[in-house]
Design a protein around this motif. Structure first.
Motif, PDB file in Angstrom:
ATOM      1  N   TYR A 135     -38.874 -56.481 -28.709  1.00  0.00           N
ATOM      2  CA  TYR A 135     -39.146 -57.352 -29.849  1.00  0.00           C
ATOM      3  C   TYR A 135     -38.373 -56.914 -31.090  1.00  0.00           C
ATOM      4  O   TYR A 135     -37.962 -57.753 -31.897  1.00  0.00           O
ATOM      5  N   THR A 136     -38.183 -55.632 -31.248  1.00  0.00           N
ATOM      6  CA  THR A 136     -37.392 -55.158 -32.378  1.00  0.00           C
ATOM      7  C   THR A 136     -35.972 -55.696 -32.303  1.00  0.00           C
ATOM      8  O   THR A 136     -35.392 -56.135 -33.301  1.00  0.00           O
ATOM      9  N   GLN A 137     -35.411 -55.686 -31.102  1.00  0.00           N
ATOM     10  CA  GLN A 137     -34.068 -56.235 -30.925  1.00  0.00           C
ATOM     11  C   GLN A 137     -34.041 -57.727 -31.242  1.00  0.00           C
ATOM     12  O   GLN A 137     -33.133 -58.221 -31.918  1.00  0.00           O
ATOM     13  N   ALA A 138     -35.046 -58.462 -30.753  1.00  0.00           N
ATOM     14  CA  ALA A 138     -35.103 -59.903 -31.029  1.00  0.00           C
ATOM     15  C   ALA A 138     -35.220 -60.162 -32.526  1.00  0.00           C
ATOM     16  O   ALA A 138     -34.583 -61.071 -33.073  1.00  0.00           O
ATOM     17  N   ALA A 139     -36.035 -59.356 -33.217  1.00  0.00           N
ATOM     18  CA  ALA A 139     -36.205 -59.536 -34.655  1.00  0.00           C
ATOM     19  C   ALA A 139     -34.919 -59.210 -35.405  1.00  0.00           C
ATOM     20  O   ALA A 139     -34.507 -59.944 -36.311  1.00  0.00           O
ATOM     21  N   ASP A 140     -34.272 -58.127 -35.028  1.00  0.00           N
ATOM     22  CA  ASP A 140     -33.056 -57.701 -35.730  1.00  0.00           C
ATOM     23  C   ASP A 140     -31.922 -58.708 -35.586  1.00  0.00           C
ATOM     24  O   ASP A 140     -31.051 -58.797 -36.459  1.00  0.00           O
ATOM     25  N   THR A 141     -31.912 -59.456 -34.499  1.00  0.00           N
ATOM     26  CA  THR A 141     -30.856 -60.448 -34.291  1.00  0.00           C
ATOM     27  C   THR A 141     -31.240 -61.819 -34.823  1.00  0.00           C
ATOM     28  O   THR A 141     -30.478 -62.779 -34.665  1.00  0.00           O
ATOM     29  N   GLY A 142     -32.420 -61.929 -35.452  1.00  0.00           N
ATOM     30  CA  GLY A 142     -32.854 -63.198 -36.013  1.00  0.00           C
ATOM     31  C   GLY A 142     -33.281 -64.220 -34.981  1.00  0.00           C
ATOM     32  O   GLY A 142     -33.268 -65.423 -35.249  1.00  0.00           O
ATOM     33  N   ALA A 143     -33.684 -63.750 -33.780  1.00  0.00           N
ATOM     34  CA  ALA A 143     -34.015 -64.673 -32.699  1.00  0.00           C
ATOM     35  C   ALA A 143     -35.429 -65.224 -32.782  1.00  0.00           C
ATOM     36  O   ALA A 143     -35.754 -66.184 -32.092  1.00  0.00           O
ATOM     37  N   LEU A 144     -36.287 -64.611 -33.609  1.00  0.00           N
ATOM     38  CA  LEU A 144     -37.676 -65.063 -33.682  1.00  0.00           C
ATOM     39  C   LEU A 144     -37.785 -66.218 -34.669  1.00  0.00           C
ATOM     40  O   LEU A 144     -37.470 -66.068 -35.849  1.00  0.00           O
ATOM     41  N   LYS A 145     -38.251 -67.346 -34.201  1.00  0.00           N
ATOM     42  CA  LYS A 145     -38.405 -68.531 -35.034  1.00  0.00           C
ATOM     43  C   LYS A 145     -39.852 -68.768 -35.445  1.00  0.00           C
ATOM     44  O   LYS A 145     -40.136 -69.683 -36.211  1.00  0.00           O
ATOM     45  N   LEU A 146     -40.759 -67.968 -34.924  1.00  0.00           N
ATOM     46  CA  LEU A 146     -42.149 -67.979 -35.363  1.00  0.00           C
ATOM     47  C   LEU A 146     -42.570 -66.535 -35.573  1.00  0.00           C
ATOM     48  O   LEU A 146     -41.874 -65.607 -35.156  1.00  0.00           O
ATOM     49  N   ASP A 147     -43.674 -66.317 -36.263  1.00  0.00           N
ATOM     50  CA  ASP A 147     -44.140 -64.964 -36.502  1.00  0.00           C
ATOM     51  C   ASP A 147     -44.748 -64.399 -35.220  1.00  0.00           C
ATOM     52  O   ASP A 147     -45.474 -65.098 -34.501  1.00  0.00           O
TER      53      ASP A 147
END
Length: 644
Positions: free
Chosen positions: A342-354
């Motif tokens: 999840y840290t990787q997904a967050a760092d790449t801006g991949a999360l579109k919801l919280d």
């Protein structure tokens, strides 16, 4: 839903879809036409000679305007000419920003705000709600040039749904595994059908790349044979390739002989704490069934997909949540590997919801203090720590929940006094909860049997004594066999309860005839009693259903097939998937209702859930999802703003 597809293709497709608005925003447009400067004053100050902005229409017959911009003696400007630009003039003032960016109107607005329960229009500026009220008032006060007015066309606007308990990334994995759900969610009704489904899936691309044959959604309580799977059943799928079947609860797996061999599980293997290895009756030989911590250990030891493929699974889970109107998701029982993912997904801006994470305390607790990206106070690129979690037993449907009284009928090979089993000793459970309190973490405890709930309450009391403090907000997850006398203990601990009410209807026959019996089944997931006692009641989707529909959850809570006194009113059910989980996560100031100052998180619905009969709630569709003023899902039925 197709279950055989290339994860890289999925990841690329989702990435392209999510990037499309940005790509369109960068599309070049035609250059604007020059703006003609206004005529100069009658007596301008001297200025250098400049080239006119627009050439004279008839230079041969019409004299040019003076360099200073003055008009001829007649006082009229030459035909077709324009006043030259004044290089010393200040730049024109930019147009004023719109009073609001978006106004929703012409539909029902269910606010869940006690001060204004219903409204006709909502105005948004940036990521926040700036006004809620009557349509004529909102349009008169907040509409200006640049405001996008969204016509709901009779649809309903509600707060974005907030997950109480879920597994976003695993939902992505489960959605592409062999589908083993029984009717009505699936088509597997017996063991032969299960074996055929696994064989068909094994011929697909994902099985070839992964090297394992994996199925999800198996529920022995709803198979025609009414018995658990064994290694022999799965050896019929393949004797050469490892086969893994994941129980719908996520707390049990079944392996074939090859998978047991690769996992190193033999007759000499000892049961891990809070888990068990199934054995053939009268033997130490493993029968292929792993429960609790034994199952979790095996799932963690599976061969790894590539980083891109694993990120694609998160995107697949995220897409399912967005399609169902969720603007905040939860990853329960997250491992250290999940934290990194999840840290990787967050760092790449991949999360579109919280995304809120409940880290598994036993495995991930030690790394939380030093984790730089996942913390409890603030979101970092849409990722935040909700708290820590632990599980104390299984589920009633497969008789793995720890009960104070025996089951109606014991499982095959068990004595008549069988009542399930604990996943942890009293001391171990208290120690884990005390560690959570000492770390300042909110704790979520999964417990379904009433004996396990007793253990949870005792652990909460002991931890509060050893680590006194306020605002603990513990969460009891499951609570299938919660007794009335336990409600006061939970209230004393300041706990909330999250139920998965869909299981009652899905497993009603097994619950009544084999596991709990009619009387205890009528109290299965007793949301009505908990609400009447003043406990915060939350609802979450059943893990066996790959579509995390909040309306299926609401319908199951509002229209029970047994135990009507435990039903929730539609308003309470709606709050249990919006406002109450927002409060539990400490975000009620910005989420869970529609009020000025809160985030512009919305779901646009095909119908108003408060005007829909309880037995029709499951038919409501999410036609759009808006996260902080930006459309993140649209079904093209209208009622959502243009993606900005």
């Amino acid at each position: 839903m197709k279950h055989e597809f290339t994860l890289r293709t999925l990841g690329a497709a989702i990435g392209l879809a999510l990037a499309a608005p940005a790509l369109f925003a960068q599309t070049p447009t035609a250059a604007p036409k020059p703006v003609t400067a206004p005529p100069a004053a009658a007596k301008p100050a001297p200025a250098p000679v400049t080239t006119p902005a627009v050439a004279p229409a008839k230079p041969a017959t019409t004299p040019a305007a003076p360099a200073t911009g003055a008009t001829p003696a007649t006082g009229t400007a030459p035909t077709g000419s324009a006043a030259p630009a004044d290089p010393n003039a200040p730049p024109p003032a930019p147009p004023p920003p719109p009073l609001s960016d978006i106004i929703f109107t012409n539909g029902d607005v269910v606010t869940l705000d006690d001060k204004r329960p219903a409204a006709q229009a909502v105005a948004i500026k940036g990521t926040r709600i700036v006004a809620v009220g009557k349509a004529k008032d909102i349009l008169a006060r907040w509409k200006s040039e640049g405001t996008e007015v969204v016509d709901l066309a009779g649809k309903t606007l509600v707060p974005g749904f907030v997950d109480a308990w879920g597994q976003l990334s695993r939902l992505g994995l489960y959605s592409v595994a062999a589908p083993l759900q029984p009717p009505p969610g699936g088509s597997v009704s017996d063991i032969n059908g299960l074996v055929r489904t696994l064989r068909d899936w094994s011929r697909g691309d994902l099985a070839q790349r992964f090297g394992w044959i994996i199925g999800y959604g198996y529920d022995d309580s709803r198979l025609r044979e009414q018995r658990p799977l064994t290694r022999q059943d799965l050896d019929a799928v393949s004797a050469d390739k490892p086969v893994l079947v994941i129980h719908h609860s996520g707390r049990q797996v079944v392996l074939n002989g090859k998978a047991l061999e690769l996992a190193g599980i033999t007759r000499d293997s000892a049961n891990p704490p809070a888990g068990s290895i199934g054995r053939w009756p009268g033997s130490k030989e493993p029968d292929g069934v792993l429960d609790g911590a034994a199952a979790a250990a095996l799932l963690g030891a599976l061969p790894r997909l590539s980083a891109d493929d694993r990120q694609a699974l998160i995107q697949q889970g995220q897409t399912l949540y967005l399609q169902n109107g969720y603007t905040t998701a939860v990853e329960g029982r997250a491992t250290p590997d999940d934290l990194a993912l999840y840290t990787q997904a967050a760092d790449t801006g991949a999360l579109k919801l919280d995304v809120m994470i409940y880290a598994d305390l036993a495995s991930a607790g030690p790394v939380l203090k030093g984790h730089k990206s996942v913390g409890p106070k603030y979101y970092k690129n849409r990722l935040r720590l909700a708290g820590v979690s632990l599980a104390l037993d299984g589920v009633a449907e497969d008789r793995s929940a720890w009960m104070s009284q025996p089951y109606q009928l014991p499982p095959p090979g068990k004595r008549s006094a069988y009542s399930g089993y604990a996943w942890a000793s009293d001391e171990a459970a208290t120690d884990l909860i005390t560690r959570a309190y000492a770390g300042g973490w909110q704790v979520a405890v999964q417990a379904n049997g009433d004996a396990a709930i007793d253990q949870a309450i005792a652990g909460l009391r002991a931890a509060a004594t050893k680590q006194p403090g306020k605002g603990r907000q513990p969460l009891l997850v499951g609570a299938q066999a919660l007794r009335d006398d336990q409600l006061d203990g939970l209230k004393e601990a300041g706990a909330a309860v999250s139920f998965a009410p869909q299981r009652l209807a899905l497993s009603l026959a097994a619950l009544k005839d084999y596991t709990l019996g009619p009387e205890r089944s009528a109290r299965f997931a007793p949301a009505g009693s908990a609400l009447a006692r003043g406990l915060p009641v939350l609802l979450h989707a059943d893990p066996a259903r790959l579509d995390p529909s909040p309306f299926a959850v609401m319908a199951a809570a509002a229209k029970r097939p047994l135990g009507e006194e435990q039903q929730l009113a539609p308003l309470d059910a709606l709050k249990a998937v919006t406002l109450q989980p927002a409060r539990q996560l400490g975000e009620e100031k910005v989420k869970g209702s529609i009020a000025a100052g809160k985030l512009a998180d919305f779901a646009v619905l095909s119908a108003n859930p408060l005007k829909t009969p309880a037995d029709k709630l499951g038919e409501i569709r999410v036609v759009g999802t808006v996260k902080e003023g930006v459309t993140v899902f649209s079904s093209n039925e209208g009622g959502v703003p243009i993606t900005r």
